[in-house]
Design a protein around this motif. Structure first.
Motif, mmCIF file in Angstrom:
data_model
loop_
_atom_site.group_PDB
_atom_site.id
_atom_site.type_symbol
_atom_site.label_atom_id
_atom_site.label_comp_id
_atom_site.label_asym_id
_atom_site.label_seq_id
_atom_site.Cartn_x
_atom_site.Cartn_y
_atom_site.Cartn_z
ATOM 1 N N ARG A 1 40.081 -44.228 -120.079
ATOM 2 C CA ARG A 1 39.654 -42.894 -120.655
ATOM 3 C C ARG A 1 40.799 -41.955 -120.226
ATOM 4 O O ARG A 1 41.000 -41.626 -119.146
ATOM 5 N N LEU A 2 41.621 -41.683 -121.350
ATOM 6 C CA LEU A 2 42.880 -40.861 -121.220
ATOM 7 C C LEU A 2 42.885 -39.165 -121.468
ATOM 8 O O LEU A 2 43.529 -38.242 -120.912
ATOM 9 N N TYR A 3 41.890 -38.654 -122.194
ATOM 10 C CA TYR A 3 41.651 -37.524 -122.546
ATOM 11 C C TYR A 3 40.424 -37.134 -123.251
ATOM 12 O O TYR A 3 39.575 -37.952 -123.625
ATOM 13 N N GLU A 4 40.135 -35.953 -122.959
ATOM 14 C CA GLU A 4 38.978 -35.232 -123.433
ATOM 15 C C GLU A 4 39.553 -34.258 -124.572
ATOM 16 O O GLU A 4 40.538 -33.971 -124.987
ATOM 17 N N ASN A 5 38.404 -34.196 -125.640
ATOM 18 C CA ASN A 5 38.847 -33.574 -126.928
ATOM 19 C C ASN A 5 39.155 -31.858 -126.449
ATOM 20 O O ASN A 5 40.049 -31.657 -127.288
ATOM 21 N N TYR B 1 41.700 -41.523 -116.352
ATOM 22 C CA TYR B 1 42.916 -40.983 -116.141
ATOM 23 C C TYR B 1 43.391 -40.137 -116.760
ATOM 24 O O TYR B 1 44.422 -39.943 -117.488
ATOM 25 N N GLU B 2 42.426 -39.184 -117.218
ATOM 26 C CA GLU B 2 42.913 -37.885 -117.860
ATOM 27 C C GLU B 2 44.033 -36.969 -117.316
ATOM 28 O O GLU B 2 44.827 -36.743 -118.175
ATOM 29 N N ALA B 3 43.845 -36.666 -116.102
ATOM 30 C CA ALA B 3 44.881 -35.944 -115.253
ATOM 31 C C ALA B 3 46.331 -36.645 -115.596
ATOM 32 O O ALA B 3 47.287 -35.964 -115.909
ATOM 33 N N GLU B 4 46.169 -37.896 -115.269
ATOM 34 C CA GLU B 4 47.512 -38.494 -115.325
ATOM 35 C C GLU B 4 48.141 -38.599 -116.585
ATOM 36 O O GLU B 4 49.369 -38.363 -116.806
ATOM 37 N N PHE B 5 47.138 -38.883 -117.557
ATOM 38 C CA PHE B 5 47.686 -38.778 -119.104
ATOM 39 C C PHE B 5 48.203 -37.578 -119.407
ATOM 40 O O PHE B 5 49.217 -37.373 -120.305
ATOM 41 N N ARG B 6 47.557 -36.253 -119.096
ATOM 42 C CA ARG B 6 47.970 -35.010 -119.357
ATOM 43 C C ARG B 6 49.487 -34.794 -118.775
ATOM 44 O O ARG B 6 50.156 -34.339 -119.342
ATOM 45 N N ASP B 7 49.454 -35.398 -117.723
ATOM 46 C CA ASP B 7 50.849 -34.920 -116.896
ATOM 47 C C ASP B 7 51.943 -35.815 -117.072
ATOM 48 O O ASP B 7 53.193 -35.327 -117.460
ATOM 49 N N LYS B 8 51.711 -36.917 -117.709
ATOM 50 C CA LYS B 8 52.782 -38.017 -117.626
ATOM 51 C C LYS B 8 53.023 -38.394 -119.353
ATOM 52 O O LYS B 8 54.035 -38.814 -119.594
ATOM 53 N N CYS C 1 53.039 -44.026 -122.322
ATOM 54 C CA CYS C 1 51.804 -44.399 -121.890
ATOM 55 C C CYS C 1 51.766 -45.732 -121.302
ATOM 56 O O CYS C 1 51.327 -46.191 -120.262
ATOM 57 N N ASN C 2 52.811 -46.512 -121.972
ATOM 58 C CA ASN C 2 52.932 -48.118 -121.206
ATOM 59 C C ASN C 2 53.634 -47.657 -120.127
ATOM 60 O O ASN C 2 53.084 -48.370 -118.953
ATOM 61 N N LYS C 3 54.665 -46.939 -119.729
ATOM 62 C CA LYS C 3 55.400 -46.840 -118.635
ATOM 63 C C LYS C 3 54.410 -46.592 -117.293
ATOM 64 O O LYS C 3 54.380 -46.930 -116.244
ATOM 65 N N TYR C 4 53.792 -45.297 -117.780
ATOM 66 C CA TYR C 4 53.068 -44.593 -116.627
ATOM 67 C C TYR C 4 51.535 -44.853 -116.576
ATOM 68 O O TYR C 4 51.034 -44.642 -115.307
ATOM 69 N N LEU C 5 51.243 -45.317 -117.591
ATOM 70 C CA LEU C 5 49.568 -45.561 -117.509
ATOM 71 C C LEU C 5 49.308 -46.911 -117.405
ATOM 72 O O LEU C 5 48.813 -47.319 -116.363
ATOM 73 N N LYS C 6 49.344 -47.710 -118.318
ATOM 74 C CA LYS C 6 48.973 -49.124 -118.516
ATOM 75 C C LYS C 6 49.717 -50.045 -117.476
ATOM 76 O O LYS C 6 49.043 -50.803 -116.734
ATOM 77 N N PHE C 7 51.141 -49.928 -117.088
ATOM 78 C CA PHE C 7 51.925 -50.855 -116.102
ATOM 79 C C PHE C 7 52.283 -50.180 -114.956
ATOM 80 O O PHE C 7 53.335 -50.477 -114.300
ATOM 81 N N ASP C 8 51.748 -48.994 -114.775
ATOM 82 C CA ASP C 8 51.907 -48.174 -113.582
ATOM 83 C C ASP C 8 50.316 -48.084 -112.837
ATOM 84 O O ASP C 8 49.904 -48.707 -111.979
ATOM 85 N N THR C 9 49.774 -46.961 -113.485
ATOM 86 C CA THR C 9 48.373 -46.576 -112.810
ATOM 87 C C THR C 9 47.399 -47.732 -112.774
ATOM 88 O O THR C 9 46.828 -48.194 -111.810
ATOM 89 N N LEU C 10 47.122 -48.148 -114.102
ATOM 90 C CA LEU C 10 46.239 -49.311 -114.332
ATOM 91 C C LEU C 10 46.815 -50.719 -113.461
ATOM 92 O O LEU C 10 46.085 -51.320 -113.080
ATOM 93 N N TYR C 11 48.117 -50.993 -113.592
ATOM 94 C CA TYR C 11 48.764 -52.000 -112.797
ATOM 95 C C TYR C 11 48.330 -51.948 -111.489
ATOM 96 O O TYR C 11 48.116 -52.881 -110.956
#
Length: 359
Positions: free
Chosen positions: A37-41, A77-84, A105-115
């Motif tokens: 979950r990456l963001y709210e409306n 991961y809303e906060a991370e997605f906003r910042d990154k 998103c791939n660099k910082y969320l999928k293959f960093d935070t989620l990884y």
């Protein structure tokens, strides 16, 4: 009997990640599906219906997991997605660039935070529905183009490291899109005929300037369209609304076609010119990432592409002392756009890439 390897599947609620999950279970992995979950409306000023964070998509992802008999979770991961991702996206447009948020998103969320979360939970591999391949050769892990070049997504994955590649799987790399849909259909997945999203997930209507204005809570000042000699041609609606190579939506009456050739942020000017003005051979690349981690020490030959749908072209690359590179193409390339990525290839192998700088 050896213990099953574990795979954490990133699921968007689309057909690709659905089939990726199925293929990993078919290979004998102990799998769990998850949606980020990456963001709210209120972050983007849009209704989430129809985006990758919509209730429908999470329901579809859960339905597929139930169908193949694996657990499913939603991670916030809303906060991370906003910042990154969102904040750098907006800043990039304000700097006169045209960013590619999927790469971040791939660099910082999928293959960093989620990884990292997956590794901490004991999962051996992180799995996505990207069309790309990973191969181990001589103890090194390489990122390769997908077999189906029409769907190849290796361009948006160039920021991965060897260590990440060693613990990642792209099970769709050997398949065509039609084959993926056939697999989904054969398994009765609700996602089998789901339409692909063509827009950036947090800009579902494609109106980037509108999203930025809503996000910042302000309008951007109008300024002048000028030609390369500085002659005023008209008034633009805010520099964030334009990108290199743009022809439509300028609203400038002219005897010939005009194109955006440069964005002059300090003077709030959009420079217009001819199609020929868009071609250049040399590009300065910043923040270069070499997948092997070993920066070349001298110039070398390879192929490079300057946008996702660009056909890679022969060039000479010279690494620079500031962590960037100078890329000189054999033939001039059209509309190389600051903020986009230049990705290098040696045949099917991705060598690395970086961000095209203003010059």
């Amino acid at each position: 009997m050896s213990e099953k390897k574990k795979a954490l599947i990133a699921m968007s609620g689309g057909v690709d990640s659905s089939v990726a999950a199925y293929l990993m279970t078919s290979k004998g992995y102990d799998c769990m599906g998850c949606t980020m979950r990456l963001y709210e409306n209120d972050m983007i000023g849009e209704d989430l219906f129809g985006t990758c964070c919509s209730l429908n998509d999470t329901q579809d992802a859960r339905s597929v997991c139930d169908k193949i008999g694996i657990d499913y979770n939603i991670y916030h991961y809303e906060a991370e997605f906003r910042d990154k991702v969102i904040e750098p996206f907006v800043c990039s447009y304000e700097m006169g660039e045209t960013p590619n948020p999927c790469i971040r998103c791939n660099k910082y969320l999928k293959f960093d935070t989620l990884y990292q979360k997956g590794r901490e939970m004991g999962y051996d591999v992180i799995v996505t529905g990207h069309y790309a391949r990973i191969e181990e050769r001589g103890g090194h892990f390489y990122l390769l183009k997908a077999k189906n070049l029409a769907k190849d997504q290796s361009y948006v994955l160039y920021d991965l490291t060897e260590e990440q590649l060693a613990h990642t799987a792209f099970p769709l790399g050997e398949y065509t899109k039609d084959e993926v849909r056939e697999i989904a259909d054969s398994q009765g997945f609700v996602t089998s005929h789901k339409k692909e999203s063509q827009d950036i997930c947090f800009v579902p209507d494609g109106d980037y300037a509108g999203m930025i204005k809503r996000y910042r809570g302000k309008d951007y000042p109008k300024g002048n369209f000028v030609d390369r000699d500085g002659n005023i041609l008209g008034t633009h609606d805010g520099i964030i609304g334009y990108t290199i190579g743009q022809r439509r939506g300028l609203g400038i009456p002219a005897e010939k076609r005009l194109y955006v050739t440069k964005l002059d942020v300090p003077n709030n000017q959009v420079i217009l010119g001819d199609n020929e003005d868009l071609f250049k051979r040399e590009l300065t690349i910043r923040d270069f990432h070499w997948i092997t981690g070993e920066k070349p020490t001298s110039e070398f030959r390879c192929l490079a592409k300057i946008r996702y749908r660009h056909k890679e072209q022969p060039c000479t690359v010279t690494p620079t002392s500031d962590g960037g590179a100078l890329v000189v193409f054999d033939e001039p390339q059209r509309a190389a756009t600051p903020g986009q990525s230049c990705v290098l290839y040696d045949g099917d192998i991705v060598l690395g890439g970086g961000i095209i700088s203003n010059s």
